[in-house]
Design an enzyme around this catalytic site. Sequence first.
Site, PDB file in Angstrom:
ATOM      1  N   ALA A   1      -8.211  47.798   0.128  1.00 44.17           N
ATOM      2  CA  ALA A   1      -9.106  47.850   1.235  1.00 44.17           C
ATOM      3  C   ALA A   1      -9.414  49.027   1.331  1.00 44.17           C
ATOM      4  O   ALA A   1      -9.972  50.070   2.134  1.00 44.17           O
ATOM      5  CB  ALA A   1      -7.591  48.052   1.855  1.00 44.17           C
TER       6      ALA A   1
ATOM      7  N   VAL B   1     -23.530  41.651   1.067  1.00 40.33           N
ATOM      8  CA  VAL B   1     -23.013  42.378   2.965  1.00 40.33           C
ATOM      9  C   VAL B   1     -23.747  43.895   1.818  1.00 40.33           C
ATOM     10  O   VAL B   1     -23.174  44.385   0.826  1.00 40.33           O
ATOM     11  CB  VAL B   1     -21.486  42.096   2.208  1.00 40.33           C
TER      12      VAL B   1
ATOM     13  N   ASP C   1      -5.177  49.634  -3.162  1.00 46.46           N
ATOM     14  CA  ASP C   1      -6.518  49.719  -3.948  1.00 46.46           C
ATOM     15  C   ASP C   1      -5.809  50.625  -4.696  1.00 46.46           C
ATOM     16  O   ASP C   1      -5.427  51.409  -5.470  1.00 46.46           O
ATOM     17  CB  ASP C   1      -7.438  50.638  -2.957  1.00 46.46           C
TER      18      ASP C   1
ATOM     19  N   ARG D   1     -11.971  47.002   3.680  1.00 44.81           N
ATOM     20  CA  ARG D   1     -11.591  48.664   4.873  1.00 44.81           C
ATOM     21  C   ARG D   1     -11.680  47.345   5.782  1.00 44.81           C
ATOM     22  O   ARG D   1     -10.945  47.984   7.401  1.00 44.81           O
ATOM     23  CB  ARG D   1     -12.757  49.684   4.615  1.00 44.81           C
TER      24      ARG D   1
ATOM     25  N   SER E   1     -17.453  34.199  -2.131  1.00 45.62           N
ATOM     26  CA  SER E   1     -18.261  34.607  -1.965  1.00 45.62           C
ATOM     27  C   SER E   1     -19.456  33.712  -2.083  1.00 45.62           C
ATOM     28  O   SER E   1     -19.167  32.440  -2.075  1.00 45.62           O
ATOM     29  CB  SER E   1     -19.267  35.713  -3.070  1.00 45.62           C
TER      30      SER E   1
ATOM     31  N   ASN F   1      -8.626  40.404  -1.428  1.00 45.15           N
ATOM     32  CA  ASN F   1     -10.452  41.504  -1.633  1.00 45.15           C
ATOM     33  C   ASN F   1     -11.361  42.058  -2.143  1.00 45.15           C
ATOM     34  O   ASN F   1     -12.191  41.589  -2.530  1.00 45.15           O
ATOM     35  CB  ASN F   1     -10.288  41.880   0.183  1.00 45.15           C
TER      36      ASN F   1
ATOM     37  N   CYS G   1      -2.253  50.434  -6.108  1.00 41.74           N
ATOM     38  CA  CYS G   1      -2.190  48.989  -6.888  1.00 41.74           C
ATOM     39  C   CYS G   1      -3.459  48.466  -7.553  1.00 41.74           C
ATOM     40  O   CYS G   1      -4.466  47.747  -6.972  1.00 41.74           O
ATOM     41  CB  CYS G   1      -1.823  47.968  -5.426  1.00 41.74           C
TER      42      CYS G   1
ATOM     43  N   TYR H   1     -19.108  35.954 -12.553  1.00 44.49           N
ATOM     44  CA  TYR H   1     -18.883  36.863 -11.479  1.00 44.49           C
ATOM     45  C   TYR H   1     -19.274  35.748  -9.690  1.00 44.49           C
ATOM     46  O   TYR H   1     -17.570  35.268  -9.739  1.00 44.49           O
ATOM     47  CB  TYR H   1     -19.840  38.035 -10.628  1.00 44.49           C
TER      48      TYR H   1
ATOM     49  N   GLN I   1     -12.025  50.612   0.323  1.00 42.75           N
ATOM     50  CA  GLN I   1     -13.923  50.493   1.313  1.00 42.75           C
ATOM     51  C   GLN I   1     -14.255  49.407   1.377  1.00 42.75           C
ATOM     52  O   GLN I   1     -13.930  48.480   1.222  1.00 42.75           O
ATOM     53  CB  GLN I   1     -15.103  51.610   0.275  1.00 42.75           C
TER      54      GLN I   1
HETATM   55  N1  LIG Z   1     -20.532  43.008  -0.933  1.00 42.22           N
HETATM   56  C1  LIG Z   1     -20.948  41.725  -1.253  1.00 42.22           C
HETATM   57  O1  LIG Z   1     -22.097  41.231  -1.463  1.00 42.22           O
HETATM   58  C2  LIG Z   1     -19.991  40.368  -0.833  1.00 42.22           C
HETATM   59  C3  LIG Z   1     -18.707  41.055  -1.263  1.00 42.22           C
HETATM   60  N2  LIG Z   1     -18.271  39.695  -1.929  1.00 42.22           N
HETATM   61  C4  LIG Z   1     -17.085  40.118  -2.245  1.00 42.22           C
HETATM   62  O2  LIG Z   1     -16.386  41.244  -1.516  1.00 42.22           O
HETATM   63  C5  LIG Z   1     -14.632  42.127  -1.747  1.00 42.22           C
HETATM   64  C6  LIG Z   1     -14.519  42.963  -1.396  1.00 42.22           C
HETATM   65  O3  LIG Z   1     -15.853  43.742  -2.161  1.00 42.22           O
HETATM   66  P1  LIG Z   1     -17.025  44.465  -1.428  1.00 42.22           P
HETATM   67  O4  LIG Z   1     -16.229  45.237  -0.333  1.00 42.22           O
HETATM   68  O5  LIG Z   1     -18.275  44.660  -1.259  1.00 42.22           O
HETATM   69  O6  LIG Z   1     -17.641  45.915  -2.962  1.00 42.22           O
HETATM   70  P2  LIG Z   1     -16.767  47.573  -3.428  1.00 42.22           P
HETATM   71  O7  LIG Z   1     -17.035  47.879  -4.150  1.00 42.22           O
HETATM   72  O8  LIG Z   1     -17.157  48.340  -1.972  1.00 42.22           O
HETATM   73  O9  LIG Z   1     -14.630  47.444  -2.795  1.00 42.22           O
HETATM   74  C7  LIG Z   1     -14.055  47.168  -3.876  1.00 42.22           C
HETATM   75  C8  LIG Z   1     -12.691  47.742  -3.837  1.00 42.22           C
HETATM   76  O10 LIG Z   1     -12.480  46.432  -4.325  1.00 42.22           O
HETATM   77  C9  LIG Z   1     -11.063  47.802  -4.718  1.00 42.22           C
HETATM   78  N3  LIG Z   1     -10.790  47.429  -6.027  1.00 42.22           N
HETATM   79  C10 LIG Z   1     -11.789  47.365  -7.406  1.00 42.22           C
HETATM   80  N4  LIG Z   1     -10.800  47.125  -8.803  1.00 42.22           N
HETATM   81  C11 LIG Z   1      -9.456  46.672  -8.081  1.00 42.22           C
HETATM   82  C12 LIG Z   1      -8.358  46.385  -8.835  1.00 42.22           C
HETATM   83  N5  LIG Z   1      -8.920  46.123 -10.030  1.00 42.22           N
HETATM   84  N6  LIG Z   1      -7.170  46.374  -7.693  1.00 42.22           N
HETATM   85  C13 LIG Z   1      -7.300  46.298  -7.095  1.00 42.22           C
HETATM   86  N7  LIG Z   1      -8.496  47.686  -6.156  1.00 42.22           N
HETATM   87  C14 LIG Z   1      -9.190  46.859  -6.960  1.00 42.22           C
HETATM   88  C15 LIG Z   1     -11.863  49.389  -5.526  1.00 42.22           C
HETATM   89  O11 LIG Z   1     -11.711  50.273  -5.841  1.00 42.22           O
HETATM   90  C16 LIG Z   1     -13.007  49.213  -4.240  1.00 42.22           C
HETATM   91  O12 LIG Z   1     -12.335  49.545  -2.693  1.00 42.22           O
HETATM   92  C17 LIG Z   1     -14.623  41.471  -3.315  1.00 42.22           C
HETATM   93  O13 LIG Z   1     -13.956  40.278  -3.938  1.00 42.22           O
HETATM   94  C18 LIG Z   1     -16.553  40.552  -3.309  1.00 42.22           C
HETATM   95  O14 LIG Z   1     -16.842  39.866  -4.950  1.00 42.22           O
HETATM   96  C19 LIG Z   1     -18.075  38.925  -1.371  1.00 42.22           C
HETATM   97  C20 LIG Z   1     -19.630  38.083  -1.331  1.00 42.22           C
HETATM   98  C21 LIG Z   1     -20.527  39.567  -1.013  1.00 42.22           C
HETATM   99  C1  LIG Z   2     -21.906  40.387  -4.471  1.00 42.42           C
HETATM  100  C2  LIG Z   2     -23.040  39.452  -4.521  1.00 42.42           C
HETATM  101  C3  LIG Z   2     -21.977  38.497  -3.667  1.00 42.42           C
HETATM  102  O1  LIG Z   2     -21.142  38.128  -3.866  1.00 42.42           O
HETATM  103  C4  LIG Z   2     -23.285  37.805  -2.893  1.00 42.42           C
HETATM  104  C5  LIG Z   2     -23.363  36.382  -3.150  1.00 42.42           C
HETATM  105  C6  LIG Z   2     -25.006  35.618  -2.131  1.00 42.42           C
HETATM  106  C7  LIG Z   2     -25.648  35.152  -2.846  1.00 42.42           C
HETATM  107  C8  LIG Z   2     -25.239  34.286  -3.876  1.00 42.42           C
HETATM  108  C9  LIG Z   2     -26.525  33.674  -4.319  1.00 42.42           C
HETATM  109  O2  LIG Z   2     -27.224  33.052  -5.693  1.00 42.42           O
HETATM  110  C10 LIG Z   2     -25.839  31.732  -4.206  1.00 42.42           C
HETATM  111  C11 LIG Z   2     -26.012  30.916  -2.857  1.00 42.42           C
HETATM  112  C12 LIG Z   2     -25.381  29.810  -2.789  1.00 42.42           C
HETATM  113  C13 LIG Z   2     -25.672  28.802  -1.590  1.00 42.42           C
HETATM  114  C14 LIG Z   2     -24.512  27.778  -1.968  1.00 42.42           C
HETATM  115  C15 LIG Z   2     -24.481  26.530  -0.772  1.00 42.42           C
HETATM  116  C16 LIG Z   2     -25.604  27.081  -0.112  1.00 42.42           C
HETATM  117  O3  LIG Z   2     -26.134  25.889   0.707  1.00 42.42           O
HETATM  118  C17 LIG Z   2     -24.280  26.927   1.559  1.00 42.42           C
HETATM  119  C18 LIG Z   2     -24.887  27.727   2.676  1.00 42.42           C
HETATM  120  C19 LIG Z   2     -23.618  27.328   3.907  1.00 42.42           C
HETATM  121  C20 LIG Z   2     -24.442  27.748   5.312  1.00 42.42           C
HETATM  122  O4  LIG Z   2     -26.414  27.482   5.103  1.00 42.42           O
HETATM  123  O5  LIG Z   2     -23.967  27.469   5.792  1.00 42.42           O
END
Ligand SMILES: NC(=O)C1=CN([C@@H]2O[C@H](COP(=O)(O)OP(=O)(O)OC[C@H]3O[C@@H](n4cnc5c(N)ncnc54)[C@H](O)[C@@H]3O)[C@@H](O)[C@H]2O)C=CC1
Ligand SMILES: CCC(=O)/C=C/C=C\C[C@@H](O)/C=C/C=C/C=C\[C@@H](O)CCCC(=O)O
Length: 258
Positions: A13, A186, A36, A19, A138, A91, A63, A151, A15
Amino acid sequence: MALTSKVAIVTGAAQGLGRGFSEILLQNGAKVALLDVNETVGKSLKETFDNQYGPDKSLFLSCNVESEEQLKAAFQKTIQTFGRPHIMCNNAGIINESNWEKAVSINLMGVVRGTYLALEHMNKLTGGQGGVVVNVGSLAGLGPLPCTPVYTATKHGVVGFTRAMAAASDISGYGIRFNVICPAFVQTDILNALYQPEKTGQFSSLIENTKKLIEMYGIIEVPDVSKNFLQLVTDETKNGEALAVLQKGCSYVTFPAL
Ligand SMILES: NC(=O)C1=CN([C@@H]2O[C@H](COP(=O)(O)OP(=O)(O)OC[C@H]3O[C@@H](n4cnc5c(N)ncnc54)[C@H](O)[C@@H]3O)[C@@H](O)[C@H]2O)C=CC1
Ligand SMILES: CCC(=O)/C=C/C=C\C[C@@H](O)/C=C/C=C/C=C\[C@@H](O)CCCC(=O)O
Protein backbone atom coordinates in the site's frame (compact mmCIF):
# COMPACT_ATOMS: atom_id res chain seq x y z
CA MET A 1 -21.82 -1.75 -0.73
CA ALA A 2 -21.46 1.58 1.11
CA LEU A 3 -17.92 2.06 2.43
CA THR A 4 -18.55 4.32 5.43
CA SER A 5 -16.75 2.79 8.45
CA LYS A 6 -15.94 -0.39 6.54
CA VAL A 7 -12.52 -1.88 7.35
CA ALA A 8 -10.08 -2.56 4.53
CA ILE A 9 -6.63 -4.16 4.31
CA VAL A 10 -4.35 -3.34 1.36
CA THR A 11 -0.98 -5.03 0.74
CA GLY A 12 1.82 -3.17 -1.05
CA ALA A 13 0.00 0.00 0.00
CA ALA A 14 2.95 2.37 0.42
CA GLN A 15 3.10 3.59 -3.18
CA GLY A 16 1.83 3.13 -6.71
CA LEU A 17 -1.46 1.30 -7.22
CA GLY A 18 -1.71 0.19 -3.58
CA ARG A 19 -1.53 3.81 -2.48
CA GLY A 20 -4.20 4.73 -5.05
CA PHE A 21 -6.52 1.91 -3.92
CA SER A 22 -6.03 2.90 -0.25
CA GLU A 23 -6.74 6.54 -0.97
CA ILE A 24 -9.99 5.91 -2.87
CA LEU A 25 -11.18 3.68 0.00
CA LEU A 26 -10.40 6.45 2.51
CA GLN A 27 -12.12 9.06 0.31
CA ASN A 28 -15.25 6.88 0.41
CA GLY A 29 -15.25 6.60 4.22
CA ALA A 30 -13.46 3.29 4.84
CA LYS A 31 -10.74 2.71 7.45
CA VAL A 32 -7.61 1.27 5.88
CA ALA A 33 -4.72 -0.85 7.18
CA LEU A 34 -1.75 -0.08 4.94
CA LEU A 35 0.59 -3.09 4.73
CA ASP A 36 4.00 -2.85 3.09
CA VAL A 37 7.63 -3.98 3.45
CA ASN A 38 8.80 -0.42 2.82
CA GLU A 39 8.52 1.16 6.28
CA THR A 40 9.96 4.55 5.33
CA VAL A 41 7.55 5.20 2.48
CA GLY A 42 4.66 3.53 4.33
CA LYS A 43 5.07 5.66 7.48
CA SER A 44 5.37 8.82 5.44
CA LEU A 45 2.16 7.93 3.54
CA LYS A 46 0.36 7.34 6.85
CA GLU A 47 1.33 10.90 7.89
CA THR A 48 0.00 12.29 4.62
CA PHE A 49 -3.25 10.36 5.06
CA ASP A 50 -3.51 11.51 8.72
CA ASN A 51 -3.46 15.12 7.54
CA GLN A 52 -6.04 14.51 4.81
CA TYR A 53 -8.44 12.03 6.42
CA GLY A 54 -7.68 12.11 10.17
CA PRO A 55 -5.28 10.01 12.30
CA ASP A 56 -7.85 7.34 13.22
CA LYS A 57 -8.67 6.38 9.62
CA SER A 58 -5.54 4.50 8.64
CA LEU A 59 -2.86 2.32 10.16
CA PHE A 60 0.56 1.48 8.73
CA LEU A 61 1.78 -2.05 9.38
CA SER A 62 5.18 -3.30 8.31
CA CYS A 63 4.37 -6.59 6.59
CA ASN A 64 6.06 -8.82 4.04
CA VAL A 65 3.45 -10.89 2.20
CA GLU A 66 6.04 -13.68 1.90
CA SER A 67 5.59 -14.24 5.65
CA GLU A 68 2.45 -16.03 6.87
CA GLU A 69 3.34 -14.92 10.41
CA GLN A 70 3.62 -11.23 9.50
CA LEU A 71 0.36 -11.34 7.55
CA LYS A 72 -1.43 -13.05 10.45
CA ALA A 73 -0.08 -10.42 12.87
CA ALA A 74 -1.22 -7.64 10.52
CA PHE A 75 -4.78 -9.06 10.48
CA GLN A 76 -4.76 -9.27 14.29
CA LYS A 77 -3.55 -5.67 14.66
CA THR A 78 -6.15 -4.44 12.14
CA ILE A 79 -8.93 -6.24 14.02
CA GLN A 80 -7.73 -4.85 17.40
CA THR A 81 -7.66 -1.32 15.98
CA PHE A 82 -10.61 -1.13 13.57
CA GLY A 83 -12.55 -4.40 13.95
CA ARG A 84 -13.00 -7.27 11.50
CA PRO A 85 -12.19 -6.55 7.85
CA HIS A 86 -14.84 -6.26 5.10
CA ILE A 87 -12.43 -5.55 2.22
CA MET A 88 -9.10 -7.20 1.34
CA CYS A 89 -6.92 -6.05 -1.54
CA ASN A 90 -3.97 -8.33 -2.35
CA ASN A 91 -1.90 -5.87 -4.38
CA ALA A 92 1.81 -6.37 -3.50
CA GLY A 93 3.77 -7.52 -6.54
CA ILE A 94 7.20 -7.41 -8.14
CA ILE A 95 8.96 -8.21 -11.41
CA ASN A 96 12.05 -10.36 -10.96
CA GLU A 97 12.78 -12.96 -13.62
CA SER A 98 16.28 -13.60 -12.15
CA ASN A 99 15.05 -14.41 -8.65
CA TRP A 100 11.82 -15.84 -10.05
CA GLU A 101 11.04 -17.88 -6.94
CA LYS A 102 10.67 -14.59 -5.05
CA ALA A 103 8.25 -13.32 -7.71
CA VAL A 104 6.15 -16.47 -7.30
CA SER A 105 6.30 -16.15 -3.50
CA ILE A 106 5.08 -12.53 -3.54
CA ASN A 107 2.83 -12.32 -6.61
CA LEU A 108 1.03 -15.65 -6.33
CA MET A 109 1.70 -17.19 -2.92
CA GLY A 110 1.29 -13.77 -1.23
CA VAL A 111 -2.14 -13.43 -2.86
CA VAL A 112 -3.11 -16.93 -1.70
CA ARG A 113 -1.89 -16.21 1.86
CA GLY A 114 -3.79 -12.90 2.01
CA THR A 115 -6.94 -14.40 0.48
CA TYR A 116 -7.02 -17.36 2.87
CA LEU A 117 -6.58 -15.06 5.90
CA ALA A 118 -9.38 -12.86 4.55
CA LEU A 119 -11.55 -15.98 4.19
CA GLU A 120 -10.76 -16.98 7.79
CA HIS A 121 -11.81 -13.58 9.15
CA MET A 122 -14.64 -12.65 6.74
CA ASN A 123 -16.43 -15.97 6.05
CA LYS A 124 -20.08 -15.69 7.12
CA LEU A 125 -20.13 -19.46 7.81
CA THR A 126 -17.55 -19.01 10.61
CA GLY A 127 -18.78 -15.80 12.25
CA GLY A 128 -17.39 -13.26 9.78
CA GLN A 129 -19.47 -10.51 8.23
CA GLY A 130 -18.72 -11.23 4.56
CA GLY A 131 -17.30 -8.67 2.18
CA VAL A 132 -15.09 -8.54 -0.87
CA VAL A 133 -11.56 -9.56 -1.88
CA VAL A 134 -10.02 -7.76 -4.85
CA ASN A 135 -6.80 -9.31 -6.12
CA VAL A 136 -4.46 -7.39 -8.36
CA GLY A 137 -3.68 -9.28 -11.54
CA SER A 138 -2.51 -7.62 -14.74
CA LEU A 139 -3.20 -7.70 -18.45
CA ALA A 140 -0.25 -10.10 -18.22
CA GLY A 141 -2.70 -12.38 -16.40
CA LEU A 142 -4.76 -12.62 -19.59
CA GLY A 143 -2.02 -12.76 -22.21
CA PRO A 144 1.79 -12.88 -22.41
CA LEU A 145 4.32 -10.21 -21.52
CA PRO A 146 7.27 -11.94 -23.25
CA CYS A 147 10.07 -10.29 -21.22
CA THR A 148 8.55 -11.63 -17.97
CA PRO A 149 7.37 -15.25 -18.33
CA VAL A 150 7.25 -15.92 -14.58
CA TYR A 151 5.52 -12.60 -13.82
CA THR A 152 3.03 -13.57 -16.57
CA ALA A 153 2.55 -17.00 -14.98
CA THR A 154 1.94 -15.55 -11.52
CA LYS A 155 -0.67 -13.14 -12.89
CA HIS A 156 -2.44 -15.92 -14.82
CA GLY A 157 -2.37 -17.79 -11.50
CA VAL A 158 -3.97 -14.85 -9.69
CA VAL A 159 -6.77 -14.70 -12.28
CA GLY A 160 -7.48 -18.45 -12.06
CA PHE A 161 -7.21 -18.54 -8.26
CA THR A 162 -9.58 -15.60 -7.85
CA ARG A 163 -12.20 -17.08 -10.20
CA ALA A 164 -12.05 -20.44 -8.42
CA MET A 165 -12.43 -18.74 -5.02
CA ALA A 166 -15.47 -16.85 -6.33
CA ALA A 167 -17.05 -20.11 -7.49
CA ALA A 168 -16.23 -21.80 -4.16
CA SER A 169 -17.82 -18.87 -2.33
CA ASP A 170 -20.97 -19.08 -4.45
CA ILE A 171 -21.29 -22.82 -3.91
CA SER A 172 -20.49 -22.74 -0.17
CA GLY A 173 -22.09 -19.45 0.87
CA TYR A 174 -19.06 -17.63 2.34
CA GLY A 175 -20.79 -14.29 1.71
CA ILE A 176 -17.56 -13.00 0.19
CA ARG A 177 -17.10 -11.77 -3.39
CA PHE A 178 -13.75 -12.36 -5.13
CA ASN A 179 -12.71 -10.24 -8.12
CA VAL A 180 -9.46 -9.53 -9.97
CA ILE A 181 -8.38 -6.29 -11.61
CA CYS A 182 -6.14 -6.58 -14.69
CA PRO A 183 -4.53 -3.27 -15.66
CA ALA A 184 -2.31 -2.68 -18.70
CA PHE A 185 0.83 -0.57 -18.13
CA VAL A 186 0.38 1.96 -15.29
CA GLN A 187 2.72 4.83 -14.38
CA THR A 188 4.35 3.35 -11.23
CA ASP A 189 7.84 2.26 -10.16
CA ILE A 190 7.32 -1.37 -11.25
CA LEU A 191 7.67 -0.26 -14.89
CA ASN A 192 11.36 0.59 -14.20
CA ALA A 193 12.00 -3.13 -13.72
CA LEU A 194 11.15 -3.74 -17.38
CA TYR A 195 14.26 -1.72 -18.36
CA GLN A 196 16.60 -3.32 -15.77
CA PRO A 197 18.52 -6.39 -17.03
CA GLU A 198 18.95 -7.61 -13.46
CA LYS A 199 15.14 -7.80 -13.20
CA THR A 200 14.30 -9.21 -16.64
CA GLY A 201 17.29 -11.61 -16.50
CA GLN A 202 17.72 -13.84 -19.55
CA PHE A 203 14.84 -11.99 -21.29
CA SER A 204 16.49 -8.54 -21.14
CA SER A 205 17.21 -8.81 -24.89
CA LEU A 206 13.43 -8.47 -25.49
CA ILE A 207 13.51 -4.80 -24.51
CA GLU A 208 12.49 -3.59 -28.01
CA ASN A 209 9.41 -5.86 -27.93
CA THR A 210 8.53 -4.46 -24.48
CA LYS A 211 8.87 -0.89 -25.74
CA LYS A 212 6.55 -1.72 -28.67
CA LEU A 213 3.94 -3.17 -26.29
CA ILE A 214 4.13 -0.10 -24.08
CA GLU A 215 3.73 2.12 -27.13
CA MET A 216 0.78 0.04 -28.32
CA TYR A 217 -1.11 -0.05 -25.00
CA GLY A 218 0.08 3.36 -23.69
CA ILE A 219 0.63 4.10 -20.02
CA ILE A 220 -2.36 4.80 -17.81
CA GLU A 221 -2.40 6.74 -14.54
CA VAL A 222 -3.13 5.30 -11.08
CA PRO A 223 -6.49 7.15 -10.58
CA ASP A 224 -7.84 5.54 -13.79
CA VAL A 225 -7.25 2.14 -12.22
CA SER A 226 -8.47 3.16 -8.73
CA LYS A 227 -11.91 4.21 -9.96
CA ASN A 228 -12.38 0.79 -11.59
CA PHE A 229 -11.07 -0.94 -8.45
CA LEU A 230 -13.79 0.91 -6.50
CA GLN A 231 -16.43 -0.52 -8.84
CA LEU A 232 -15.27 -4.09 -8.06
CA VAL A 233 -15.42 -3.29 -4.33
CA THR A 234 -18.82 -1.63 -4.23
CA ASP A 235 -20.89 -3.37 -6.93
CA GLU A 236 -22.51 -6.26 -5.08
CA THR A 237 -23.40 -7.97 -8.39
CA LYS A 238 -19.72 -8.53 -9.24
CA ASN A 239 -18.25 -11.87 -8.17
CA GLY A 240 -15.64 -13.88 -10.10
CA GLU A 241 -15.03 -10.96 -12.46
CA ALA A 242 -11.76 -10.08 -14.15
CA LEU A 243 -11.78 -6.39 -15.06
CA ALA A 244 -9.30 -5.37 -17.75
CA VAL A 245 -8.25 -1.72 -17.49
CA LEU A 246 -6.75 -0.24 -20.65
CA GLN A 247 -6.13 3.27 -21.95
CA LYS A 248 -9.16 2.88 -24.25
CA GLY A 249 -11.38 2.02 -21.26
CA CYS A 250 -12.23 -0.93 -19.05
CA SER A 251 -14.11 -4.15 -19.79
CA TYR A 252 -15.18 -7.29 -17.98
CA VAL A 253 -13.29 -10.21 -19.53
CA THR A 254 -15.29 -13.04 -21.10
CA PHE A 255 -13.70 -16.47 -20.69
CA PRO A 256 -14.41 -19.39 -23.02
CA ALA A 257 -17.26 -21.61 -21.81
CA LEU A 258 -15.67 -25.04 -22.23
N1 LIG B 1 2.24 -0.60 -12.86
C1 LIG B 1 1.81 -1.46 -13.78
O1 LIG B 1 2.05 -1.28 -14.99
C2 LIG B 1 0.99 -2.63 -13.38
C3 LIG B 1 1.03 -3.14 -12.11
N2 LIG B 1 0.29 -4.23 -11.79
C4 LIG B 1 0.34 -4.81 -10.46
O2 LIG B 1 0.00 -3.83 -9.50
C5 LIG B 1 0.53 -4.20 -8.24
C6 LIG B 1 1.17 -2.99 -7.59
O3 LIG B 1 2.29 -2.61 -8.33
P1 LIG B 1 2.68 -1.09 -8.65
O4 LIG B 1 1.97 -0.20 -7.74
O5 LIG B 1 2.55 -0.92 -10.09
O6 LIG B 1 4.23 -1.15 -8.32
P2 LIG B 1 5.12 -0.44 -7.19
O7 LIG B 1 6.45 -1.07 -7.32
O8 LIG B 1 5.02 1.03 -7.31
O9 LIG B 1 4.44 -0.85 -5.83
C7 LIG B 1 4.55 -2.12 -5.27
C8 LIG B 1 4.42 -2.02 -3.76
O10 LIG B 1 4.46 -3.34 -3.23
C9 LIG B 1 5.36 -3.36 -2.13
N3 LIG B 1 5.90 -4.71 -1.95
C10 LIG B 1 6.81 -5.35 -2.73
N4 LIG B 1 7.09 -6.55 -2.22
C11 LIG B 1 6.33 -6.69 -1.11
C12 LIG B 1 6.18 -7.72 -0.15
N5 LIG B 1 6.90 -8.84 -0.21
N6 LIG B 1 5.30 -7.54 0.87
C13 LIG B 1 4.60 -6.37 0.96
N7 LIG B 1 4.73 -5.36 0.10
C14 LIG B 1 5.58 -5.52 -0.93
C15 LIG B 1 6.43 -2.34 -2.50
O11 LIG B 1 7.18 -1.92 -1.36
C16 LIG B 1 5.59 -1.25 -3.12
O12 LIG B 1 5.10 -0.36 -2.15
C17 LIG B 1 1.49 -5.36 -8.51
O13 LIG B 1 0.88 -6.57 -8.16
C18 LIG B 1 1.69 -5.29 -10.02
O14 LIG B 1 2.03 -6.53 -10.56
C19 LIG B 1 -0.54 -4.82 -12.69
C20 LIG B 1 -0.62 -4.35 -13.96
C21 LIG B 1 0.13 -3.21 -14.41
C1 LIG C 1 4.07 -4.25 -14.92
C2 LIG C 1 3.62 -4.72 -16.23
C3 LIG C 1 2.23 -5.17 -16.28
O1 LIG C 1 1.73 -5.88 -15.42
C4 LIG C 1 1.54 -4.77 -17.45
C5 LIG C 1 1.27 -5.59 -18.43
C6 LIG C 1 0.62 -5.10 -19.60
C7 LIG C 1 0.48 -5.76 -20.74
C8 LIG C 1 1.06 -7.08 -21.04
C9 LIG C 1 0.68 -7.51 -22.45
O2 LIG C 1 1.78 -8.05 -23.06
C10 LIG C 1 -0.44 -8.51 -22.36
C11 LIG C 1 -1.49 -8.47 -23.17
C12 LIG C 1 -2.52 -9.43 -23.03
C13 LIG C 1 -3.71 -9.36 -23.67
C14 LIG C 1 -4.68 -10.37 -23.46
C15 LIG C 1 -5.93 -10.30 -23.78
C16 LIG C 1 -6.57 -9.05 -24.30
O3 LIG C 1 -7.14 -9.31 -25.53
C17 LIG C 1 -7.60 -8.61 -23.30
C18 LIG C 1 -8.11 -7.25 -23.73
C19 LIG C 1 -9.32 -6.92 -22.96
C20 LIG C 1 -10.03 -5.77 -23.60
O4 LIG C 1 -9.70 -5.36 -24.71
O5 LIG C 1 -10.96 -5.30 -22.98
